[in-house]
Design an enzyme around this catalytic site. Structure first.
Site, short mmCIF file in Angstrom:
data_model
loop_
_atom_site.label_atom_id
_atom_site.label_comp_id
_atom_site.label_asym_id
_atom_site.label_seq_id
_atom_site.Cartn_x
_atom_site.Cartn_y
_atom_site.Cartn_z
N ILE A 106 0.83 -1.20 0.00
CA ILE A 106 0.00 0.00 0.00
C ILE A 106 0.86 1.26 0.00
CG2 ILE A 106 -1.97 -1.13 1.06
CD1 ILE A 106 -1.25 0.15 3.70
N TYR B 205 2.88 -6.79 17.64
CA TYR B 205 2.32 -6.01 16.52
C TYR B 205 1.10 -5.22 16.99
CZ TYR B 205 0.05 -4.91 12.11
OH TYR B 205 -0.56 -4.25 11.08
N LYS C 111 0.74 -1.10 17.11
CA LYS C 111 -0.30 -0.37 16.38
C LYS C 111 -1.09 0.54 17.32
CE LYS C 111 1.23 -0.89 13.20
NZ LYS C 111 1.51 -0.06 12.00
#
Length: 326
Positions: A57, A211, A215
């Site tokens: 992305i 993770y 985040k």
């Protein structure tokens, strides 16, 4: 023994297959497929930095910005892949102002070197898109857990080093790519002080939790950054890009990748669709009053409860020295 003729079996099979296809389309278009950024903003004369933009992305985001006329800097670790991506983007966008600059977010020295070079060579910075992310084991060059070091600390330092240039070019924006999984995250400062990490181990489960925690740090960082930038003309946003089929899983166990690939092919967004909320946060006019907030599917969403904790966000910012961050 009961037997069934093809005349009976085939219609049943076709009916089941048709129902399966319909259910798949309903799930895909209503759950997985996100909205699109409809902004027509052009970026001629503007400069954007996109981390982790040699693939996925990040590359799709950089391509869109280049098509809008921006000068785009691909801030990446892998020189060969990034230069190939820059070539692809220049060719597809018709914009020659797309270039690679070396950045390893797992090295604070590299982050400082990147910022120093950019400030010397680039008179403008209008968009900083902190896109790069990873899930996996290991330690950064500075001894931090990999997910915490790359996903949060590297981007934290990079942003802080570039803030003055962003202020000089205001109105400007900082966009932090987080994830829905921040809702499963937490921040244990005692663990950080002891292990220089958000988890105490390196198992697959620890990597997943690290993770999620990193985040959450992205969301908290965005919230506190917005408070500190109030009145400067620099705004900031965090976001969930959707469930994307990218090379992100390259750090997973091979058996987990084998399980993940067919699911990804069926249900996950492609990289262009996955870049839409990033682009929305970077380009959409009229969202300046929402600085510090969290977005998904090109719309404002409520972050998880811990992601809305201003005291936690402030502590995460101010306690960097206690975990060996210098």
């Amino acid at each position: 023994m009961i037997t069934y003729s093809a005349a009976v079996v085939m219609p049943v099979f076709i009916s089941i297959l048709a129902i399966g296809i319909v259910l798949y389309l309903i799930i895909y278009y209503n759950v997985f497929k996100g909205s699109r950024c409809t902004s027509s903003v052009t970026l001629k004369g503007k400069t954007a930095v996109v981390t982790g933009s040699n693939t996925g992305i990040g590359k799709s985001t950089a391509l869109d910005l280049a098509k809008r006329g921006a000068r785009v800097i691909l801030a990446c670790r892998d020189k060969q892949k990034a230069e190939a991506a820059a070539y692809d983007i220049r060719r597809e966008s018709g914009n020659n102002e797309v270039l690679f600059m070396q950045l390893d977010l797992g090295s604070l020295k590299s982050v400082r070197s990147f910022a120093e070079t950019l400030l010397k060579t680039e008179p403008r910075l209008d968009l900083l898109i902190n896109n790069a992310g990873m899930m996996g084991s290991g330690r950064t060059e500075d001894g931090f857990g990999m997910a915490f070091g790359v996903n949060h600390l590297g981007h934290f330092l990079l942003t802080c080093l570039l803030l003055e240039r962003l202020k000089e070019c205001s109105p400007s924006r900082v966009v932090n790519v987080s994830a829905l999984l921040h809702r499963l995250g937490s921040v244990d400062f005692a663990l950080l002080g002891t292990y220089k990490d958000l988890v105490p181990g390196q198992s697959a489960w620890h990597n997943f939790k690290a993770y999620c925690h990193s985040k959450l740090c992205n969301v908290l960082f965005t919230r506190e950054l917005a408070n500190r930038l109030e009145g400067t003309g620099v705004t900031t946003y965090s976001l969930h890009p959707g469930v994307i089929h990218t090379e992100f899983s390259r750090n997973l166990n091979p058996w987990l990748r084998l399980f993940q690939v067919p699911i990804a092919k069926l249900f996950f967004l492609d990289t262009e669709a996955g870049a839409q909320t990033t682009l929305y946060c970077a380009l959409q006019e009229g969202i300046e009053a929402l600085s510090g907030r969290y977005f998904s599917s090109c719309a404002l969403q409520e972050a998880g409860a811990m992601g809305r904790d201003d005291a936690l966000a402030r502590k995460l910012w101010e306690d960097k020295g206690d975990v060996g961050f210098t």
